[in-house]
Scaffold this active site. Structure first.
Site, mmCIF file in Angstrom:
data_model
loop_
_atom_site.group_PDB
_atom_site.id
_atom_site.type_symbol
_atom_site.label_atom_id
_atom_site.label_comp_id
_atom_site.label_asym_id
_atom_site.label_seq_id
_atom_site.Cartn_x
_atom_site.Cartn_y
_atom_site.Cartn_z
ATOM 1 N N HIS A 14 0.877 -1.177 0.000
ATOM 2 C CA HIS A 14 0.000 0.000 0.000
ATOM 3 C C HIS A 14 0.916 1.230 0.000
ATOM 4 O O HIS A 14 1.984 1.201 0.614
ATOM 5 C CB HIS A 14 -0.888 -0.043 1.253
ATOM 6 C CG HIS A 14 -1.851 1.096 1.399
ATOM 7 N ND1 HIS A 14 -2.483 1.704 0.329
ATOM 8 C CD2 HIS A 14 -2.293 1.750 2.506
ATOM 9 C CE1 HIS A 14 -3.285 2.656 0.787
ATOM 10 N NE2 HIS A 14 -3.173 2.711 2.103
ATOM 11 N N GLU A 73 -12.124 2.459 0.121
ATOM 12 C CA GLU A 73 -12.472 1.752 1.362
ATOM 13 C C GLU A 73 -13.356 2.607 2.274
ATOM 14 O O GLU A 73 -14.210 2.095 2.968
ATOM 15 C CB GLU A 73 -11.232 1.206 2.076
ATOM 16 C CG GLU A 73 -10.257 2.217 2.604
ATOM 17 C CD GLU A 73 -8.849 1.638 2.822
ATOM 18 O OE1 GLU A 73 -8.527 0.567 2.298
ATOM 19 O OE2 GLU A 73 -8.055 2.297 3.518
HETATM 20 P P1 NAP Z 1 -2.329 -6.882 9.554
HETATM 21 O O1 NAP Z 1 -3.048 -8.122 9.190
HETATM 22 O O2 NAP Z 1 -2.988 -5.970 10.514
HETATM 23 O O3 NAP Z 1 -0.860 -7.245 10.089
HETATM 24 C C1 NAP Z 1 -0.716 -7.880 11.270
HETATM 25 C C2 NAP Z 1 0.666 -8.490 11.347
HETATM 26 O O4 NAP Z 1 1.652 -7.480 11.604
HETATM 27 C C3 NAP Z 1 0.708 -9.467 12.498
HETATM 28 O O5 NAP Z 1 1.529 -10.550 12.155
HETATM 29 C C4 NAP Z 1 1.320 -8.612 13.580
HETATM 30 O O6 NAP Z 1 1.929 -9.379 14.585
HETATM 31 C C5 NAP Z 1 2.350 -7.872 12.775
HETATM 32 N N1 NAP Z 1 2.881 -6.739 13.504
HETATM 33 C C6 NAP Z 1 2.200 -5.811 14.206
HETATM 34 N N2 NAP Z 1 3.038 -4.956 14.776
HETATM 35 C C7 NAP Z 1 4.289 -5.358 14.432
HETATM 36 C C8 NAP Z 1 5.610 -4.890 14.724
HETATM 37 N N3 NAP Z 1 5.806 -3.804 15.482
HETATM 38 N N4 NAP Z 1 6.662 -5.559 14.193
HETATM 39 C C9 NAP Z 1 6.474 -6.655 13.427
HETATM 40 N N5 NAP Z 1 5.260 -7.134 13.114
HETATM 41 C C10 NAP Z 1 4.189 -6.499 13.620
HETATM 42 O O7 NAP Z 1 -1.896 -6.053 8.278
HETATM 43 P P2 NAP Z 1 -2.587 -6.069 6.835
HETATM 44 O O8 NAP Z 1 -3.995 -5.623 6.958
HETATM 45 O O9 NAP Z 1 -2.260 -7.338 6.147
HETATM 46 O O10 NAP Z 1 -1.791 -4.883 6.131
HETATM 47 C C11 NAP Z 1 -0.446 -5.030 5.744
HETATM 48 C C12 NAP Z 1 -0.176 -4.069 4.595
HETATM 49 O O11 NAP Z 1 -0.933 -4.483 3.469
HETATM 50 C C13 NAP Z 1 -0.610 -2.632 4.873
HETATM 51 O O12 NAP Z 1 0.292 -1.776 4.225
HETATM 52 C C14 NAP Z 1 -1.977 -2.544 4.227
HETATM 53 O O13 NAP Z 1 -2.356 -1.250 3.836
HETATM 54 C C15 NAP Z 1 -1.740 -3.404 3.002
HETATM 55 N N6 NAP Z 1 -2.968 -3.967 2.437
HETATM 56 C C16 NAP Z 1 -3.779 -4.697 3.236
HETATM 57 C C17 NAP Z 1 -4.894 -5.296 2.700
HETATM 58 C C18 NAP Z 1 -5.717 -6.240 3.553
HETATM 59 O O14 NAP Z 1 -6.341 -7.077 2.982
HETATM 60 N N7 NAP Z 1 -5.724 -6.183 4.863
HETATM 61 C C19 NAP Z 1 -5.218 -5.117 1.335
HETATM 62 C C20 NAP Z 1 -4.345 -4.395 0.529
HETATM 63 C C21 NAP Z 1 -3.200 -3.820 1.092
HETATM 64 P P3 NAP Z 1 1.121 -9.665 15.975
HETATM 65 O O15 NAP Z 1 0.385 -10.922 15.749
HETATM 66 O O16 NAP Z 1 2.173 -9.792 16.985
HETATM 67 O O17 NAP Z 1 0.238 -8.475 16.229
HETATM 68 MG MG MG Z 2 -7.362 -0.684 1.065
#
Ligand code: NAP
Ligand code: MG
Length: 339
Positions: free
Chosen positions: A108, A195
């Protein structure tokens, strides 16, 4: 608009590279598993010591390393942690120690576009942003498909950054459905807008308001749930398959007439004006500034709203009704024990 497919990518470019995915959440687990299944030989997961995801990543067969270690050994580091912590993470663990000539990757554009991360000049910076939730990135890949993704290079130190990004996207399965070339700015602003206005904010408020209107008028909550939430999926399947006309072909003429006369009363001039204001808050950086300020004080409003929303009647009724439809829970996209 330029769209790239598997045939345009040379997957061999990243086969031998050491790829580290930081974070094992929605996107992280999907990137790691898809790249591995596509044939990237070394995919590591980087997490902090206290992470709740360590067991999930290990159970899926990945080596888990520290972020400090990742900086030293990786050829590609994908930041797949929540956006709001990436700036700090980059500053504390990556900026000084990331390998010169390696690549920093994003799913992202937010941190780069709003200047929350100013990457060192001797690395590549690229983005592969799937246009779908991480769990779908995995499930579509397993079905032989892929979620279309946006691709962009912000920094091209190696002169090879775009080819590396294409190879990464291909490993993710995105090359099966298309990688659309864009900029970090365009991806970020349209993604936030989508979103907030349509996919998440718009849709959940529409569903909830419809549900509450029926329940307040004395109709059964179960009826309101089926009508306003459950059926959304059935309609969206038709939209997804063939667009709005395809959906209207399938619904009754009565439903279609109601669609034409009432839809515009719900999404009216006032709503459209508000959409423009939301877009402007995104473009000026106001939205991101507010969100980062909320995060700087540990997200009190965010957490309070999340808690209250989870306790809404529609969630309670929904849970009860879904228990009567066990097939919905089979092959779940989200299994919080694993991903
Ligand atoms: P997410 O599921 O909220 O990520 C959680 C993960 O990050 C968990 O493994 C968590 O570990 C870890 N984490 C949290 N704090 C951390 C730290 N300080 N150091 C290392 N790891 C840490 O994230 P996401 O929604 O996949 O988003 C990731 C990226 O993808 C973002 O840039 C987002 O904008 C992009 N994106 C997401 C989606 C989506 O479908 N969600 C779609 C398109 C793009 P714990 O278990 O310990 O908390
Ligand atoms: Mg999005």
């Amino acid at each position: 608009m330029k769209v790239y497919y598997d045939k345009d990518a040379d997957f061999n470019i990243i086969k031998e590279k050491k790829v580290t995915i930081v974070g094992y959440g929605s996107q992280g687990h999907a990137h790691a598993a898809n790249l591995k299944d596509s044939g990237v030989k070394k995919v590591n997961i980087a997490l902090k010591d206290s992470s709740l995801s360590i067991d999930k990543a290990k159970s899926a067969g990945f080596d888990v390393i520290s972020i400090e270690e990742a900086a030293k050994v990786s050829d590609i580091i994908m930041l797949a942690t929540p956006d709001e912590i990436q700036g700090k993470l980059y500053k504390n663990y990556l900026h000084d120690s990331i390998k010169s000539g390696s690549a920093l990757a994003f799913a992202h554009g937010l941190n780069i576009h709003y200047g929350l991360i100013e990457p060192r000049e001797d690395i590549d910076v690229f983005m592969i942003a799937p246009k779908g939730p991480g769990h779908t990135v995995r499930s579509e890949y397993l079905k032989g498909g892929g979620v279309p993704s946006l691709i962009s290079v912000y920094q091209n130190k190696s002169s090879n950054a775009f080819d590396i990004a294409l190879a990464y996207g291909s490993g993710l399965g995105a090359g099966r459905s298309g990688m659309i070339e864009t900029t970090f700015k365009e991806e970020c602003e349209t993604d936030l807008f989508g979103e907030q206005v349509v996919l998440c904010g718009g849709l959940t408020e529409l569903i909830t308001a419809g549900y509450e209107t029926l329940v307040d008028a004395g109709y059964a909550p179960e009826m309101a749930y089926f009508e306003c939430l459950h059926e959304v999926k059935l309609i969206v399947d038709l939209l997804y398959e063939g667009g709005i006309a395809n959906m209207r072909y399938s619904i009754s003429n009565t439903a279609e007439y109601g669609d034409y006369v009432s839809g515009k009363r719900i999404i009216n001039d006032k709503t459209r004006k508000e959409m423009k204001k939301i877009l402007s808050d995104i473009q000026t950086g106001k939205f991101t500034r507010n969100w980062m300020m909320e995060c700087a004080v540990n997200q009190p409003n965010f957490k309070a709203i999340r808690k209250k929303a989870k306790e809404h009647d529609i969630e309670i009724v929904g849970k009860k009704l879904r228990a009567m439809m066990p097939w919905i829970g089979k092959n779940k996209l989200v299994d919080t024990d694993k991903n």
